[in-house]
Write a protein that holds these residues in place. Structure first.
Motif, short mmCIF file in Angstrom:
data_model
loop_
_atom_site.label_atom_id
_atom_site.label_comp_id
_atom_site.label_asym_id
_atom_site.label_seq_id
_atom_site.Cartn_x
_atom_site.Cartn_y
_atom_site.Cartn_z
N ALA A 13 -4.27 9.15 10.60
CA ALA A 13 -3.60 10.37 10.14
C ALA A 13 -2.50 10.79 11.11
CB ALA A 13 -4.61 11.49 9.97
N TYR A 14 -1.43 11.38 10.56
CA TYR A 14 -0.36 11.91 11.39
C TYR A 14 -0.81 13.20 12.06
CZ TYR A 14 2.48 8.78 8.47
OH TYR A 14 2.99 7.70 7.79
N GLY A 15 -0.39 13.39 13.29
CA GLY A 15 -0.71 14.62 14.00
C GLY A 15 -0.85 14.38 15.48
N ASP A 16 -1.14 15.46 16.22
CA ASP A 16 -1.27 15.37 17.67
C ASP A 16 -2.71 15.48 18.14
OD1 ASP A 16 1.52 15.19 18.05
OD2 ASP A 16 1.70 17.36 17.77
N GLY A 17 -3.66 15.57 17.19
CA GLY A 17 -5.06 15.71 17.57
C GLY A 17 -5.71 14.38 17.89
N SER A 44 5.98 -3.70 4.17
CA SER A 44 4.74 -2.97 4.42
C SER A 44 3.53 -3.89 4.49
CB SER A 44 4.51 -1.93 3.31
OG SER A 44 4.38 -2.56 2.05
N GLY A 45 3.75 -5.15 4.79
CA GLY A 45 2.65 -6.10 4.83
C GLY A 45 1.73 -5.92 6.02
N VAL A 46 2.20 -5.24 7.06
CA VAL A 46 1.38 -4.99 8.25
C VAL A 46 0.94 -3.54 8.30
CG1 VAL A 46 1.31 -5.08 10.77
CG2 VAL A 46 2.59 -6.81 9.50
N LEU A 47 1.89 -2.62 8.18
CA LEU A 47 1.63 -1.19 8.18
C LEU A 47 2.29 -0.55 6.96
CD1 LEU A 47 2.20 -0.26 11.94
CD2 LEU A 47 0.00 -0.50 10.78
N GLU A 48 1.57 0.35 6.35
CA GLU A 48 2.08 1.02 5.15
C GLU A 48 2.17 2.52 5.43
OE1 GLU A 48 0.82 1.67 0.47
OE2 GLU A 48 -0.28 0.26 1.72
N PRO A 49 3.38 3.04 5.67
CA PRO A 49 3.52 4.47 5.92
C PRO A 49 3.25 5.28 4.65
CG PRO A 49 5.47 3.23 6.63
CD PRO A 49 4.65 2.33 5.76
N GLY A 50 2.45 6.32 4.76
CA GLY A 50 2.16 7.21 3.64
C GLY A 50 2.62 8.61 3.92
N ARG A 51 2.31 9.50 3.02
CA ARG A 51 2.73 10.90 3.20
C ARG A 51 1.96 11.57 4.33
NH1 ARG A 51 2.65 14.22 -2.23
NH2 ARG A 51 3.43 15.75 -0.72
N HIS A 52 0.68 11.20 4.47
CA HIS A 52 -0.16 11.90 5.46
C HIS A 52 -0.75 10.96 6.52
CE1 HIS A 52 0.08 15.34 2.76
NE2 HIS A 52 -0.36 14.57 1.77
N ALA A 53 -0.59 9.66 6.33
CA ALA A 53 -1.24 8.74 7.27
C ALA A 53 -0.54 7.39 7.27
CB ALA A 53 -2.72 8.57 6.93
N LEU A 54 -0.80 6.64 8.34
CA LEU A 54 -0.31 5.27 8.48
C LEU A 54 -1.47 4.35 8.17
CD1 LEU A 54 2.25 3.67 9.46
CD2 LEU A 54 1.17 3.62 11.72
N ARG A 55 -1.29 3.44 7.20
CA ARG A 55 -2.38 2.58 6.77
C ARG A 55 -2.15 1.15 7.23
NH1 ARG A 55 -3.60 -0.20 1.53
NH2 ARG A 55 -5.88 -0.29 1.30
N ALA A 56 -3.19 0.56 7.82
CA ALA A 56 -3.11 -0.84 8.27
C ALA A 56 -3.45 -1.75 7.10
CB ALA A 56 -4.07 -1.08 9.42
N ARG A 57 -2.88 -2.94 7.09
CA ARG A 57 -3.15 -3.92 6.03
C ARG A 57 -4.02 -5.04 6.61
NH1 ARG A 57 0.61 -3.23 1.84
NH2 ARG A 57 -0.74 -4.65 0.69
#
Length: 438
Positions: A13-17, A44-57
């Motif tokens: 998830a995106y954020g500073d926590g 996006s075959g390795v990392l898929e940026p989303g609206r709220h999080a970065l998703r690994a593939r």
């Protein structure tokens, strides 16, 4: 140096926590990942940026950009109930073990402390292992070879170079054009080792690793500097005189070429060391199966077969070549075709198809048609919801054939009796399994 860890197919998830990643770092890693060979057409075959999080593939490894790093670990179920750091440490250990088997490396996993497995990234652990091996090798002496030299000397040494003497030295008869062999340490193998040390010194962020790499760089001070991008791999000769360096050479190839991508751009965009789990799982299982069946009448070949699905009517040129992951032969005849899949299947209670894809079934039907093997296996990684141990989960008869297609799983998180478990799995359907042992 900020370091983040995520498992394949999970989200960060995106954020500073705690357990989150700042957006500026996520954008940096996504841009770096999009430059690698595994990125795919949309990047996006390795990392898929989303609206709220970065998703690994389905790619694991490490991305280092600027002052931050992102580690992607495989989705291996280990140590339930333990802390996240402990679980990640166990996964790193299993991943390094899989790499060691796939690349035929002897790595003492116990030489790395439990604290290091928890605190250090995969890259730093591999650098530490490399430094240990290189230091041990250098204590026995740096490899040397005779290299051909050409020098203009006051006295004759070796052979007289007539052509050079009467062209370049025609006006200077006091010098003799000589050609001779000289035992030298400035050879291709040592240049490649130095290139690896210099490269790793730039990407390592652990002070202990940096100190050891600086010491190794000092040892190689008299060896010519060759950029990693132009090293001459074809000039390296590994024979009985330098057999001890074979594993180090394999590790250097791991760092500099081939199995991963090193990506730089602009003012140092970053470095990526990535592994496709499908390919790693295939190589790992294939090598273990070859070991498990050693001493039997069964022969194992990896990426063999290569028969074509179609032939052009006029030219007989083959189209759509097949490459089964593992072929097992008995007395020269193919008796078993195995295809590995780094996917999670479900138990038959949850899904009669177990989540096996239709494309995978079609692929195995093509193997049944081309290779006429009586047994086909789709082999998956085991996970706890499939039961307490790895085994054959289901068997199906291919319509119109006597061939049996089965789904099975192997637990890569459990290294105990791995070869025995594989042998039991593979010899399960052999009516004369005892007679196969030579």
């Amino acid at each position: 140096m900020p370091a983040y860890t995520v498992r394949e197919w999970d989200k960060l998830a995106y954020g500073d926590g705690q357990g989150q990643i700042p957006v500026q770092y996520a954008d940096r890693f996504a841009a770096l990942a999009a430059c690698t060979a595994f990125a795919g057409r949309d990047g996006s075959g390795v990392l898929e940026p989303g609206r709220h999080a970065l998703r690994a593939r389905g790619v694991v490894g490490i991305l280092a950009a600027g002052d931050a790093s992102l580690e992607i670990l495989p989705k291996i179920d280990v140590a339930p109930g333990e802390t996240l750091d402990y679980q990640n440490a166990a996964i790193r250990k299993r991943l390094v073990h899989m790499l060691a088997v796939a690349l035929d490396l002897r790595i003492d996993l116990g030489a790395v402390t439990d604290l290091a497995w928890q605190r250090e990234t995969l890259l730093e652990i591999l650098i530490r292992i490399f430094c240990d091996k290189l230091t041990m090798a250098l204590r026995k002496g740096m490899p040397r070879r005779y290299v051909e030299c050409e020098e203009d000397l006051p006295t004759l040494r070796g052979q007289f170079d007539t052509t050079r003497q009467f062209t370049r030295l025609a006006a200077n008869p006091s010098r003799l054009a000589c050609r001779f062999d000289q035992l030298s340490e400035d050879i291709a193998l040592n240049r490649i080792m130095k290139a690896a040390v210099v490269h790793l010194l730039r990407v390592s962020r652990r002070s202990s690793n940096q100190q050891r790499l600086r010491e190794l760089a000092f040892v190689y001070a008299d060896i010519a500097d060759v950029p990693a991008s132009v090293v001459r791999w074809d000039e390296v000769v590994i024979d009985r005189t330098n057999q001890f360096w074979r594993e180090l050479f394999t590790m250097v190839r791991l760092f500099l070429q081939g199995r991963y991508q090193t990506t730089t751009g602009g003012a140092g965009q970053g470095t990526a060391m990535l592994f496709e789990m499908n390919a790693l799982f295939e190589e790992y299982v294939g090598r273990l199966i070859a070991r498990a069946l050693a001493g039997t009448r069964l022969n194992v070949s990896l990426q063999g077969g290569r028969l074509f699905c179609l032939n052009e009517q006029d030219s007989e040129q083959g189209l759509f070549q097949t490459k089964p992951d593992i072929l097992i032969r008995r007395d020269g005849k193919i008796v078993h075709v195995i295809d590995t899949k780094w996917k999670r299947i479900s138990s038959r209670i949850n899904d009669p198809k177990q989540g096996v894809s239709q494309a995978d079934v079609y692929q195995m039907m093509a193997y049944a048609q081309l290779y006429h093997a009586p047994r086909l296996t789709l082999l998956y990684p085991h996970h706890p919801s499939l039961g307490p141990e790895d085994l054959v989960h289901a068997r199906y008869r291919i319509t119109g054939h006597d061939t049996i297609l089965e789904t099975a799983s192997i637990d890569v998180s459990n290294n105990s009796n791995m070869l025995m478990r594989l042998r039991r799995l593979l010899l399960l359907e052999e009516p004369d399994a005892v007679d196969l042992i030579e």
